[in-house]
Motif scaffolding. Structure first.
Motif, mmCIF file in Angstrom:
data_model
loop_
_atom_site.group_PDB
_atom_site.id
_atom_site.type_symbol
_atom_site.label_atom_id
_atom_site.label_comp_id
_atom_site.label_asym_id
_atom_site.label_seq_id
_atom_site.Cartn_x
_atom_site.Cartn_y
_atom_site.Cartn_z
ATOM 1 N N GLN A 110 33.646 43.510 39.197
ATOM 2 C CA GLN A 110 35.002 43.571 39.747
ATOM 3 C C GLN A 110 35.326 42.272 40.479
ATOM 4 O O GLN A 110 36.421 41.737 40.349
ATOM 5 N N ARG A 111 34.363 41.741 41.246
ATOM 6 C CA ARG A 111 34.592 40.489 41.963
ATOM 7 C C ARG A 111 34.896 39.353 40.985
ATOM 8 O O ARG A 111 35.801 38.555 41.190
ATOM 9 N N ARG A 112 34.153 39.298 39.856
ATOM 10 C CA ARG A 112 34.399 38.263 38.848
ATOM 11 C C ARG A 112 35.775 38.429 38.211
ATOM 12 O O ARG A 112 36.471 37.446 37.948
ATOM 13 N N ILE A 113 36.189 39.670 37.956
ATOM 14 C CA ILE A 113 37.508 39.920 37.365
ATOM 15 C C ILE A 113 38.603 39.424 38.294
ATOM 16 O O ILE A 113 39.540 38.749 37.877
ATOM 17 N N VAL A 114 38.486 39.764 39.583
ATOM 18 C CA VAL A 114 39.490 39.328 40.562
ATOM 19 C C VAL A 114 39.521 37.806 40.634
ATOM 20 O O VAL A 114 40.592 37.191 40.644
ATOM 21 N N GLU A 115 38.353 37.168 40.655
ATOM 22 C CA GLU A 115 38.292 35.707 40.706
ATOM 23 C C GLU A 115 38.902 35.084 39.452
ATOM 24 O O GLU A 115 39.626 34.093 39.524
ATOM 25 N N ASP A 116 38.642 35.663 38.284
ATOM 26 C CA ASP A 116 39.244 35.167 37.038
ATOM 27 C C ASP A 116 40.763 35.244 37.098
ATOM 28 O O ASP A 116 41.462 34.331 36.662
ATOM 29 N N ARG A 117 41.292 36.361 37.612
ATOM 30 C CA ARG A 117 42.749 36.509 37.726
ATOM 31 C C ARG A 117 43.335 35.450 38.651
ATOM 32 O O ARG A 117 44.390 34.900 38.377
ATOM 33 N N ARG A 118 42.648 35.186 39.762
ATOM 34 C CA ARG A 118 43.140 34.154 40.685
ATOM 35 C C ARG A 118 43.170 32.789 40.012
ATOM 36 O O ARG A 118 44.124 32.032 40.162
ATOM 37 N N ARG A 119 42.088 32.455 39.276
ATOM 38 C CA ARG A 119 42.061 31.176 38.567
ATOM 39 C C ARG A 119 43.191 31.089 37.546
ATOM 40 O O ARG A 119 43.841 30.059 37.401
ATOM 41 N N GLU A 120 43.426 32.179 36.804
ATOM 42 C CA GLU A 120 44.494 32.185 35.802
ATOM 43 C C GLU A 120 45.850 31.973 36.448
ATOM 44 O O GLU A 120 46.687 31.238 35.928
ATOM 45 N N ARG A 121 46.086 32.606 37.595
ATOM 46 C CA ARG A 121 47.370 32.428 38.282
ATOM 47 C C ARG A 121 47.555 30.978 38.714
ATOM 48 O O ARG A 121 48.638 30.419 38.619
ATOM 49 N N ARG A 122 46.474 30.367 39.230
ATOM 50 C CA ARG A 122 46.582 28.957 39.666
ATOM 51 C C ARG A 122 46.860 28.041 38.492
ATOM 52 O O ARG A 122 47.555 27.047 38.625
ATOM 53 N N ARG A 123 46.325 28.342 37.314
ATOM 54 C CA ARG A 123 46.543 27.508 36.123
ATOM 55 C C ARG A 123 47.856 27.851 35.434
ATOM 56 O O ARG A 123 48.233 27.200 34.474
ATOM 57 N N GLY A 124 48.547 28.895 35.879
ATOM 58 C CA GLY A 124 49.808 29.264 35.268
ATOM 59 C C GLY A 124 49.641 30.035 33.972
ATOM 60 O O GLY A 124 50.535 30.018 33.131
ATOM 61 N N VAL A 125 48.516 30.696 33.788
ATOM 62 C CA VAL A 125 48.288 31.481 32.576
ATOM 63 C C VAL A 125 49.100 32.763 32.662
ATOM 64 O O VAL A 125 49.088 33.466 33.666
ATOM 65 N N TRP A 126 49.802 33.069 31.595
ATOM 66 C CA TRP A 126 50.613 34.280 31.537
ATOM 67 C C TRP A 126 49.730 35.458 31.180
ATOM 68 O O TRP A 126 48.888 35.382 30.293
ATOM 69 N N THR A 127 49.883 36.555 31.898
ATOM 70 C CA THR A 127 49.167 37.791 31.573
ATOM 71 C C THR A 127 50.171 38.922 31.514
ATOM 72 O O THR A 127 51.290 38.809 32.016
ATOM 73 N N VAL A 128 49.760 40.018 30.917
ATOM 74 C CA VAL A 128 50.664 41.162 30.821
ATOM 75 C C VAL A 128 50.482 42.134 31.968
ATOM 76 O O VAL A 128 51.177 43.129 32.043
ATOM 77 N N ASP A 129 49.528 41.863 32.866
ATOM 78 C CA ASP A 129 49.338 42.741 34.016
ATOM 79 C C ASP A 129 50.569 42.677 34.908
ATOM 80 O O ASP A 129 50.942 41.605 35.373
ATOM 81 N N PRO A 130 51.203 43.815 35.172
ATOM 82 C CA PRO A 130 52.337 43.773 36.102
ATOM 83 C C PRO A 130 51.809 43.529 37.510
ATOM 84 O O PRO A 130 50.688 43.927 37.836
ATOM 85 N N PRO A 131 52.568 42.838 38.341
ATOM 86 C CA PRO A 131 52.107 42.619 39.707
ATOM 87 C C PRO A 131 52.020 43.961 40.430
ATOM 88 O O PRO A 131 52.921 44.791 40.333
ATOM 89 N N CYS A 132 50.937 44.169 41.118
ATOM 90 C CA CYS A 132 50.685 45.440 41.800
ATOM 91 C C CYS A 132 50.168 45.191 43.200
ATOM 92 O O CYS A 132 49.517 44.196 43.451
ATOM 93 N N SER A 133 50.418 46.149 44.070
ATOM 94 C CA SER A 133 49.763 46.129 45.368
ATOM 95 C C SER A 133 48.618 47.135 45.307
ATOM 96 O O SER A 133 48.518 47.931 44.372
ATOM 97 N N GLY A 134 47.759 47.098 46.296
ATOM 98 C CA GLY A 134 46.589 47.965 46.286
ATOM 99 C C GLY A 134 45.492 47.352 45.443
ATOM 100 O O GLY A 134 45.645 46.283 44.867
ATOM 101 N N THR A 135 44.371 48.025 45.382
ATOM 102 C CA THR A 135 43.227 47.540 44.614
ATOM 103 C C THR A 135 43.216 48.211 43.248
ATOM 104 O O THR A 135 43.090 49.432 43.148
ATOM 105 N N ALA A 136 43.360 47.411 42.216
ATOM 106 C CA ALA A 136 43.366 47.942 40.845
ATOM 107 C C ALA A 136 41.970 48.444 40.489
ATOM 108 O O ALA A 136 40.971 47.889 40.947
ATOM 109 N N PRO A 137 41.882 49.471 39.664
ATOM 110 C CA PRO A 137 40.564 49.950 39.243
ATOM 111 C C PRO A 137 39.894 48.954 38.306
ATOM 112 O O PRO A 137 40.538 48.050 37.780
ATOM 113 N N LEU A 138 38.609 49.152 38.099
ATOM 114 C CA LEU A 138 37.894 48.335 37.122
ATOM 115 C C LEU A 138 38.525 48.522 35.754
ATOM 116 O O LEU A 138 39.015 49.606 35.435
ATOM 117 N N LYS A 139 38.485 47.479 34.945
ATOM 118 C CA LYS A 139 38.948 47.626 33.565
ATOM 119 C C LYS A 139 38.028 48.607 32.872
ATOM 120 O O LYS A 139 36.832 48.657 33.157
#
Length: 157
Positions: free
Chosen positions: A31-60
């Protein structure tokens, strides 16, 4: 010469606790790696289909159960976590979907990124408190809501 007798195997409850602890550590690390990957993608401007959410998302996961409850909530339960070792999950998550308020113009998005200026909906993850003994972990199960109850049907371990 007398050889020492081998130590007895750990009791089933201790072995199960150790296994559970190991699985929980692996899940937390993944889960920590997934969250870190998402942060890196946001900084690089990578588009994802995940809608922005509050709270802690469950594991994929895959082959999980899901059902709608009330008018604006979805319950997610169980499923498999890792396709390599097929860990079965036994966790419960609630996704609440609400219309975004038109007065939401906060300038500090660091703590709540549940709206992105393009969405007319707010998504919020939570883990509801449960009572009583949990069901055994299952994947490929069906969830059905009837009134105020959710039933878990079928599935595999």
């Amino acid at each position: 010469s007398i050889s020492p007798s081998p130590s007895p195997p750990p009791s089933p409850s201790r072995a199960k606790t150790k296994l559970t602890d190991d699985v929980e550590k692996r899940l937390a690390e993944k889960q920590r790696r997934i969250v870190e990957d998402r942060r890196r993608e946001r900084r690089r401007g990578v588009w994802t289909v995940d809608p922005p959410c509050s709270g802690t998302a469950p594991l994929k996961r895959y082959r999980h159960g899901a059902t709608s409850v009330r008018r604006n909530e979805v319950i997610i339960w169980g499923g498999f976590f890792d396709s390599e070792i097929a860990e079965v999950l036994n966790d419960l998550h609630l996704l609440t979907i609400e219309p975004a308020r038109s007065t939401d113009h906060s300038t500090d998005n660091s703590t709540d990124d549940s709206t992105d200026g393009r969405s007319h909906l707010r998504f919020r993850w939570s883990s509801p408190q449960t009572f009583g003994p949990p069901p055994r972990p299952l994947g490929s199960a069906s969830l059905v809501s009837v009134g105020t109850k959710v039933y878990i049907l079928f599935g595999s371990e």
